[in-house]
Scaffold this motif. Structure first.
Motif, PDB file in Angstrom:
ATOM      1  N   MET A  41       0.831  -1.221   0.000  1.00  0.00           N
ATOM      2  CA  MET A  41       0.000   0.000   0.000  1.00  0.00           C
ATOM      3  C   MET A  41       0.857   1.259   0.000  1.00  0.00           C
ATOM      4  SD  MET A  41      -3.400  -0.515   2.254  1.00  0.00           S
ATOM      5  CE  MET A  41      -2.680  -0.275   3.863  1.00  0.00           C
ATOM      6  N   GLY A  67      -5.434   9.109   3.799  1.00  0.00           N
ATOM      7  CA  GLY A  67      -4.805   7.789   3.664  1.00  0.00           C
ATOM      8  C   GLY A  67      -3.328   7.847   4.014  1.00  0.00           C
ATOM      9  N   PHE A  69      -1.485   5.435   6.180  1.00  0.00           N
ATOM     10  CA  PHE A  69      -0.782   4.161   6.398  1.00  0.00           C
ATOM     11  C   PHE A  69       0.365   4.419   7.386  1.00  0.00           C
ATOM     12  CE2 PHE A  69       1.738   0.487   4.262  1.00  0.00           C
ATOM     13  CZ  PHE A  69       1.226  -0.433   5.133  1.00  0.00           C
ATOM     14  N   SER A  73       4.116   9.025   2.521  1.00  0.00           N
ATOM     15  CA  SER A  73       3.757  10.270   1.812  1.00  0.00           C
ATOM     16  C   SER A  73       3.622  11.420   2.797  1.00  0.00           C
ATOM     17  CB  SER A  73       2.472  10.086   1.002  1.00  0.00           C
ATOM     18  OG  SER A  73       1.453   9.501   1.777  1.00  0.00           O
ATOM     19  N   ASP A  91      -6.676   9.078   8.701  1.00  0.00           N
ATOM     20  CA  ASP A  91      -6.643   7.624   8.516  1.00  0.00           C
ATOM     21  C   ASP A  91      -7.554   6.972   9.553  1.00  0.00           C
ATOM     22  OD1 ASP A  91      -4.454   5.744   6.783  1.00  0.00           O
ATOM     23  OD2 ASP A  91      -5.587   4.707   8.346  1.00  0.00           O
ATOM     24  N   LEU A  92      -7.955   5.761   9.243  1.00  0.00           N
ATOM     25  CA  LEU A  92      -8.799   4.959  10.134  1.00  0.00           C
ATOM     26  C   LEU A  92      -7.990   4.224  11.184  1.00  0.00           C
ATOM     27  CD1 LEU A  92     -11.019   2.674   7.849  1.00  0.00           C
ATOM     28  CD2 LEU A  92     -11.852   4.195   9.624  1.00  0.00           C
ATOM     29  N   ASP A 119     -13.090   7.382  10.141  1.00  0.00           N
ATOM     30  CA  ASP A 119     -13.491   7.241   8.742  1.00  0.00           C
ATOM     31  C   ASP A 119     -13.380   8.618   8.081  1.00  0.00           C
ATOM     32  OD1 ASP A 119     -14.959   7.112   6.325  1.00  0.00           O
ATOM     33  OD2 ASP A 119     -16.069   5.393   7.083  1.00  0.00           O
ATOM     34  N   ALA A 120     -12.658   8.685   6.975  1.00  0.00           N
ATOM     35  CA  ALA A 120     -12.404   9.987   6.343  1.00  0.00           C
ATOM     36  C   ALA A 120     -13.693  10.684   5.916  1.00  0.00           C
ATOM     37  CB  ALA A 120     -11.473   9.819   5.152  1.00  0.00           C
ATOM     38  N   ASP A 143      -5.360   8.993  -1.092  1.00  0.00           N
ATOM     39  CA  ASP A 143      -4.756   7.656  -1.222  1.00  0.00           C
ATOM     40  C   ASP A 143      -5.371   6.711  -0.183  1.00  0.00           C
ATOM     41  OD1 ASP A 143      -3.077   5.618  -2.054  1.00  0.00           O
ATOM     42  OD2 ASP A 143      -1.341   6.320  -0.906  1.00  0.00           O
ATOM     43  N   ASP A 145      -9.337   4.381   0.751  1.00  0.00           N
ATOM     44  CA  ASP A 145     -10.199   3.377   0.099  1.00  0.00           C
ATOM     45  C   ASP A 145     -10.765   3.931  -1.214  1.00  0.00           C
ATOM     46  OD1 ASP A 145     -11.555   5.113   2.051  1.00  0.00           O
ATOM     47  OD2 ASP A 145     -13.380   4.152   1.310  1.00  0.00           O
ATOM     48  N   TYR A 152     -14.226  11.932  -1.410  1.00  0.00           N
ATOM     49  CA  TYR A 152     -13.025  12.636  -0.936  1.00  0.00           C
ATOM     50  C   TYR A 152     -12.665  13.779  -1.905  1.00  0.00           C
ATOM     51  CZ  TYR A 152     -12.562   8.348   1.825  1.00  0.00           C
ATOM     52  OH  TYR A 152     -12.803   7.283   2.652  1.00  0.00           O
TER      53      TYR A 152
END
Ligand code: SAM
Length: 220
Positions: A41, A67, A69, A73, A91-92, A119-120, A143, A145, A152
């Motif tokens: 990812m 996103g 992770f 980034s 991020d979640l 949740d975004a 970046d 889901d 988004y």
């Protein structure tokens, strides 16, 4: 006939050899993340360097990342921001985001990062309600889901100032977007997303077949 260099392993190694300038902490983060089952990812170091260059080239001071992770980034762009710059990072997953913040702390950029876990769809709705937030961002990187990309993007357009840039990762989805047998929800969402942007007069648009496909949409 189109002129297109075949991206053999040798050519990719050459590109890295003559252009990649990966800071030690980003390399360490990449090595640490490679131990995780979902390490694919993570964006590539070339992408990270390109995002950092875009942040600098656009003079961005206020950025948004959807996103995170383990933070490749996020760290690459936070390092590229000016000292008074800031990034809202969504991020979640708290565990991955903790790794991201550890690396940002070690790099001395944690004070630039406003991390929001959840949740975004909800964290973005909250951000949009904040006084002064709409129209205040210079740069957004999407970046997360793939099923969420369309919403988004809509939130990003509201949050960006005119002339602000949205960058969207994975828009070619390993080529699955042109495989008619691929009918999973992620691929379908990306096909619909790409088609929606083609006709979107609110932005200037470019899709680069770089890495897994990157779209650039500049808010008019
Ligand atoms: C492709 S990874 C991001 C990679 C990251 N940009 C990097 O450079 O390593 C996607 C991330 O999106 C997050 N995510 C997925 N669905 C989400 C959602 N609904 N809201 C917020 N984050 C989500 C995942 O937890 C994951 O960390």
């Amino acid at each position: 006939m189109r002129i297109q260099v075949e991206l053999s392993d040798a050519v990719q190694d050459y590109v890295a050899d003559v252009s990649l300038r990966e800071p030690d902490l980003l390399l360490e983060l990449r090595e640490e993340t490679s131990q995780l089952p979902l390490h694919l990812m993570q964006i590539s170091p070339e992408q990270g360097q390109f995002l950092a260059l875009l942040v600098k080239a656009t003079g961005a001071r206020r950025t948004l990342e959807i996103g995170v992770f383990t933070g490749y980034s996020l760290l690459a762009t936070a390092l590229a921001l000016p000292d008074d710059g800031s990034v809202v990072a969504l991020d979640l997953n708290e565990e991955w985001a903790t790794t991201a913040m550890e690396f940002c702390t070690r790099a001395g950029v944690a004070d630039k990062v406003d991390l929001r876990i959840g949740d975004a769809r909800e964290t973005l709705a909250g951000l949009l309600r904040e006084p002064g937030a709409p129209g205040s961002f210079d740069f957004v990187f999407i970046d997360a889901d793939k099923e969420g990309y369309a919403s988004y993007y809509e939130a990003a357009l509201k949050l960006l100032r005119p002339g602000g840039l949205v960058v969207v990762d994975n828009v070619l989805w390993h080529g699955a977007v042109v495989d008619h047998e691929a009918q999973d929800s992620e691929t379908r969402a990306l096909r619909e997303f790409n088609a929606k942007l083609r006709d979107d007069k609110r932005v200037d648009l470019s899709l680069l077949p770089f890495a897994d496909g990157l779209t650039f949409a500049l808010k008019r």
